[in-house]
Design a protein around this motif. Structure first.
Motif, PDB file in Angstrom:
ATOM      1  N   ARG A 116       0.834  -1.213   0.000  1.00  0.00           N
ATOM      2  CA  ARG A 116       0.000   0.000   0.000  1.00  0.00           C
ATOM      3  C   ARG A 116       0.867   1.261   0.000  1.00  0.00           C
ATOM      4  O   ARG A 116       0.413   2.336  -0.403  1.00  0.00           O
ATOM      5  CB  ARG A 116      -0.916   0.005   1.230  1.00  0.00           C
ATOM      6  N   LYS A 117       2.119   1.119   0.481  1.00  0.00           N
ATOM      7  CA  LYS A 117       3.010   2.282   0.533  1.00  0.00           C
ATOM      8  C   LYS A 117       3.633   2.592  -0.824  1.00  0.00           C
ATOM      9  O   LYS A 117       4.295   3.614  -0.986  1.00  0.00           O
ATOM     10  CB  LYS A 117       4.108   2.048   1.574  1.00  0.00           C
ATOM     11  N   LYS A 150      -1.621   2.917  -5.099  1.00  0.00           N
ATOM     12  CA  LYS A 150      -3.020   3.051  -4.678  1.00  0.00           C
ATOM     13  C   LYS A 150      -3.846   1.832  -5.097  1.00  0.00           C
ATOM     14  O   LYS A 150      -5.085   1.852  -4.989  1.00  0.00           O
ATOM     15  CB  LYS A 150      -3.634   4.310  -5.304  1.00  0.00           C
ATOM     16  N   THR A 151      -3.190   0.775  -5.577  1.00  0.00           N
ATOM     17  CA  THR A 151      -3.918  -0.412  -6.053  1.00  0.00           C
ATOM     18  C   THR A 151      -4.826  -0.969  -4.963  1.00  0.00           C
ATOM     19  O   THR A 151      -6.007  -1.262  -5.201  1.00  0.00           O
ATOM     20  CB  THR A 151      -2.921  -1.481  -6.528  1.00  0.00           C
ATOM     21  N   PHE A 152      -4.286  -1.156  -3.758  1.00  0.00           N
ATOM     22  CA  PHE A 152      -5.059  -1.732  -2.652  1.00  0.00           C
ATOM     23  C   PHE A 152      -6.273  -0.859  -2.348  1.00  0.00           C
ATOM     24  O   PHE A 152      -7.394  -1.373  -2.181  1.00  0.00           O
ATOM     25  CB  PHE A 152      -4.164  -1.871  -1.421  1.00  0.00           C
ATOM     26  N   GLU A 153      -6.070   0.481  -2.268  1.00  0.00           N
ATOM     27  CA  GLU A 153      -7.176   1.376  -1.926  1.00  0.00           C
ATOM     28  C   GLU A 153      -8.284   1.320  -2.979  1.00  0.00           C
ATOM     29  O   GLU A 153      -9.479   1.352  -2.642  1.00  0.00           O
ATOM     30  CB  GLU A 153      -6.664   2.807  -1.774  1.00  0.00           C
ATOM     31  N   ASN A 154      -7.905   1.251  -4.254  1.00  0.00           N
ATOM     32  CA  ASN A 154      -8.925   1.193  -5.317  1.00  0.00           C
ATOM     33  C   ASN A 154      -9.761  -0.085  -5.210  1.00  0.00           C
ATOM     34  O   ASN A 154     -10.982  -0.061  -5.346  1.00  0.00           O
ATOM     35  CB  ASN A 154      -8.255   1.269  -6.690  1.00  0.00           C
ATOM     36  N   MET A 201     -10.211  -1.903  -2.490  1.00  0.00           N
ATOM     37  CA  MET A 201     -11.017  -1.831  -1.266  1.00  0.00           C
ATOM     38  C   MET A 201     -12.255  -0.949  -1.471  1.00  0.00           C
ATOM     39  O   MET A 201     -13.347  -1.274  -0.986  1.00  0.00           O
ATOM     40  CB  MET A 201     -10.167  -1.284  -0.122  1.00  0.00           C
ATOM     41  N   SER A 202     -12.096   0.132  -2.214  1.00  0.00           N
ATOM     42  CA  SER A 202     -13.246   1.015  -2.497  1.00  0.00           C
ATOM     43  C   SER A 202     -14.329   0.260  -3.263  1.00  0.00           C
ATOM     44  O   SER A 202     -15.525   0.429  -3.003  1.00  0.00           O
ATOM     45  CB  SER A 202     -12.791   2.231  -3.311  1.00  0.00           C
ATOM     46  N   GLU A 215     -16.122  -2.170  -0.786  1.00  0.00           N
ATOM     47  CA  GLU A 215     -17.014  -1.496   0.156  1.00  0.00           C
ATOM     48  C   GLU A 215     -18.219  -0.868  -0.544  1.00  0.00           C
ATOM     49  O   GLU A 215     -19.324  -0.847   0.004  1.00  0.00           O
ATOM     50  CB  GLU A 215     -16.220  -0.423   0.911  1.00  0.00           C
ATOM     51  N   ASP A 238      -2.642  -6.840   2.157  1.00  0.00           N
ATOM     52  CA  ASP A 238      -1.489  -6.062   1.697  1.00  0.00           C
ATOM     53  C   ASP A 238      -0.264  -6.968   1.780  1.00  0.00           C
ATOM     54  O   ASP A 238       0.114  -7.424   2.862  1.00  0.00           O
ATOM     55  CB  ASP A 238      -1.331  -4.840   2.600  1.00  0.00           C
TER      56      ASP A 238
END
Length: 805
Positions: free
Chosen positions: A593-594, A597-601, A603-604, A607, A633
């Protein structure tokens, strides 16, 4: 008692029947599922007769019989083949090989017992006969040097067999034309086995002349190895005089280890020994670790003491606090682990009994070592894992002599590690699951078995048909409980079994293109890959789809425009997930994740669309369905991510439930280490990682930066001059990072347009480590953008034997 019988067969139903009928007839029965396990059992069990199937995994009946007849210790044991091969030619072949009888399946057990008695009577008639050894003697009357000299002066070829005063076999030494070529003591061979035998001062030996069909493992001359062994034996005697007893423990003094000591002992052996000292092992455990001969271990310990590198503490002396070893076995009740530790450290013999638990259970110890366990009707390791899984009750240890057949033969730390994993695997499996009925899809079973003769699968199906309920299947299976549950889940997943009221939901592994997994493995393991994008000016490429590593590095070398990358979009992930969720749960493993932004996309997307995905699942499979989408992650990139993804995919193939895979990946993630050797600093400079002046200086001095991954970010580790030096340094860092340099490891080696360098690195890894699997791949465009052509990287992690495929 009528006699002791070893039954070797991989059919659990037949084995159960034979065990009961033979026991009722007065025989003591020991079991093995194939030839290899039978040989292991013979170390502790001396049968009067052996009954063995022919067709078995790992080692069949023919190979077992041949192995037994080559060994003078087992050559005279009566042997009967039990086989479904009923042709006359097969029976004649078995008898021609020297078997005492051949019984065709199916058979009447009463008839088998009659034939066993006749075979044993014939054996008793010639019991007094034994082929004369070339020479024999008593170690108390003849020195080791004398024994070796007799074989050398007479140019003997053959096997020198040693027995202790109780006539138990200790080991063998092998000669060719009078020269030592090998020695074996249990699993140890070569010089260490020879030195182990040299430490014995009492016992008997016999020399049997024959061709020594063993690999050469001793290169030293007879005189040289005798002198070396004698020197270490003298140091052993000196050490025993220095120590009050073998329960003392050691602590480092802080004094530097000299080059002389490191050269004498050997760096790897010294590091391994010092790690054992740090764990708090006492002198007896250090000397009898089983990894080296007692005289070698005593010699190392004597050297460390004489050089004042370590000093001993007597835990039994007044005022000295007993040292305890902390244990990471968080899934097992802490009090139970402490009790096991006390029994182990004090070398106690007796029975640990458990009261106020649902099932009757006890654990048996000899000299601190666990040798047997029962839990209800189950024995051995399987029983111990159940003991470790339960909570509560009261413990009572009774010190007394123990006379049981050993069913457990592993050191306590290894047993506790295995039990801890077993307990973790059962976490989350409700009691109601074990009460469910399991049914076989007969048509599917016929279809699968018609394609291939799968004896093990056929037997498991028979087990399901016989018992029906999950709990009964688990109890009766020869496999550990968790492996039996895995088998049920896997067979349910492929449609061969149906569990009452339960649909086993298959798992889909999803990752991103920075995993750098070879395309053929992506297809073979059914992995879904979300590609990142590479932007060359106005042109956008999809990693691994519209641009390959080879074409990318050509563009990178020739382009004046420096590319940049972007993660898969929210729309990309929605398209992937919506196709999977109707039938499968999802396990997502992405780069750190650091770094992106793959993980955040992803996860969005989960959710924002979970309710819609769940409705899609329930429309197809019913309103009781649930949906699991797990996001992890990896905290890595390239094959640091790729190896985790491959591990997850392999566990899916083996039928592991999603919760267990997630737990396994989290543990494995913390073990993974990665080192990148960057060919040039130019691409790091162009990407803004370092300054221009530093890049120029590094190029002039031919510095090769070695980078690692720390806390999910790429970080510098060290610099070396020259590519060959860099690879050797990586080997050193891997060796230093392994708790046990001989432990099996899985590795991944990746390169950015550097096939020659990666071949050399792979050869170095093969030569230096116990590599069980090496995945070789190309660094893809996304990662290659930042590291540039010529980069070579290695990722590795240690694995447990039972997790190897």
């Amino acid at each position: 008692m009528e006699g002791r019988v070893l039954v070797v067969d991989d059919d659990p139903i037949l084995m159960m029947s034979l065990r009961l009928r033979l026991a009722n007839a007065g025989y003591e029965v020991e079991e093995a599922v194939d030839g290899k396990e039978a040989l292991e059992k013979l170390v502790h069990f001396e049968p009067d007769i052996i009954l063995a199937d022919i067709m078995m995994p790992r080692m069949d009946g023919y190979a077992l019989h041949s192995q037994l007849r080559k060994d003078p210790e087992t050559a005279s044991i009566p042997f009967i083949f039990l086989s479904a091969k009923s042709d006359t030619s097969d029976q004649l072949e078995g008898l021609r090989m020297g078997a005492d009888d051949y019984v065709c399946k199916p058979f009447e057990v009463s008839n088998l017992i009659e034939r066993m008695k006749k075979v044993m009577e014939r054996a008793d008639a010639v019991k007094g006969y034994r082929a004369r050894a070339d020479f024999s003697g008593n170690l108390s009357q003849m020195s080791w040097a004398d024994v070796i000299q007799i074989a050398e002066l007479n140019h003997k070829s053959g096997e020198l067999v040693f027995r202790n005063s109780e006539n138990e076999r200790m080991g063998s030494v092998f000669f060719r034309e009078g020269q030592l070529v090998n020695a074996r003591v249990g699993e140890v061979e070569g010089e260490e086995a020879f030195f182990t035998l040299m430490s014995e001062r009492e016992g008997y030996f016999e020399f049997f002349g024959r061709t020594a069909e063993v690999p050469r493992a001793i290169e030293s001359s007879n005189t040289a190895i005798l002198l070396k062994g004698s020197r270490m034996a003298d140091e052993y005697d000196v050490l025993r005089r220095k120590l009050p007893h073998l329960k003392v423990v050691f602590r480092p003094t802080g004094r530097q280890v000299s080059d002389h000591v490191e050269e004498k002992v050997g760096r790897e052996r010294l590091e391994e020994f010092l790690r054992d000292i740090e764990k708090g092992l006492d002198a007896g455990s250090l000397i009898d670790s089983g990894r080296m001969s007692p005289v070698r271990a005593a010699s190392i310990l004597s050297t460390l003491m004489s050089e004042k590198i370590v000093e001993f503490i007597d835990p039994e002396a007044p005022g000295i606090r007993q040292i305890s070893i902390s244990t990471p076995y968080s899934m097992i009740e802490e009090g139970l682990v402490k009790v096991f530790g006390i029994i182990d450290r004090r070398g106690l013999t007796g029975i640990l009994k458990f009261n106020k638990r649902l099932e009757r259970q006890s654990v048996f110890f000899k000299n601190g070592r666990m040798v047997h366990c029962f839990h209800g009707k189950v024995t051995g390791k399987k029983a111990f894992f159940r003991v470790a899984r339960e909570r509560g009750g009261t413990l009572k240890f009774i010190q007394q002599p123990v006379a049981v057949l050993p069913t457990i033969n592993s050191p306590l730390p290894k047993l506790l590690e295995e039990a801890n994993r077993e307990v973790a695997r059962f976490k989350g499996i409700g009691r109601e699951f074990f009460e469910k009925k399991v049914m076989v899809d007969e048509e599917k079973a016929r279809e699968i078995l018609a394609k291939k003769e799968l004896q093990g699968l056929r037997k498991f199906i028979a087990l399901v048909q016989q018992h029906g309920k999950v709990a009964d299947i688990v109890d009766s299976s020869p496999l550990d409980d968790s492996k039996t549950v895995d088998q049920i889940n896997y067979l349910t997943d492929i449609g061969l079994l149906r569990v009452e009221g339960k649909r086993i939901v298959p798992v889909q592994v999803v990752t991103d293109s920075t995993a750098d997994i070879p395309p053929e493995l992506v297809r073979e393991k059914n992995i879904v890959v979300a590609p990142l994008s590479i932007h060359f000016g106005e042109t956008v490429y999809k990693d691994g789809i519209t641009v390959t590593p080879n074409s990318f590095y050509e563009m990178l070398k020739n382009s004046k425009v420096f590319p940049h990358t972007s993660p898969p979009s929210i729309g990309d992930f929605h398209q992937i997930f919506r196709q999977i969720v109707p039938d499968r749960d999802i396990l997502c493993l992405f780069l750190s994740r650091k770094m992106s932004k793959t993980f955040e996309n992803a996860m969005s997307v989960k959710e924002g669309n979970y309710d819609d995905y769940l409705r899609s699942r329930r429309r197809k499979h019913g309103s009781s369905e649930e949906l699991n989408i797990e996001m992890l992650d990896s905290r890595g990139v390239s094959l640091a991510l790729g190896l985790l993804v491959l591990e997850a995919a392999e566990k899916v193939e083996r039928g592991w439930p999603l919760e267990r895979i997630v737990d396994y990946i989290r543990v494995t993630r913390d073990k993974i280490r990665t080192y990148f050797v960057v060919d040039t600093l130019e691409y790091l400079r162009r990407g803004g990682r370092i300054g221009k002046a530093k890049a120029l200086l590094g190029s002039l001095l031919q510095f090769k930066p070695i980078l690692g991954i720390q806390s999910g970010e790429v970080a510098p580790v060290t610099n070396v001059r020259g590519g060959k030096n860099a690879q050797q340094r990586v080997i050193q860092m891997i060796r230093k990072g392994l708790e046990n340099p001989t432990a099996p490891i899985k590795l991944g080696v990746v390169h950015a347009d550097a096939e020659k360098q990666v071949r050399r690195l792979k050869d170095l890894l093969d030569m230096n480590f116990n590599c069980r699997k090496i995945v070789v791949s190309a660094i893809g465009p996304t990662v290659g953008t930042h590291c540039g052509p010529g980069t070579v990287a290695v990722t590795y992690f240690p694995v447990d034997e039972e997790d190897l495929d």
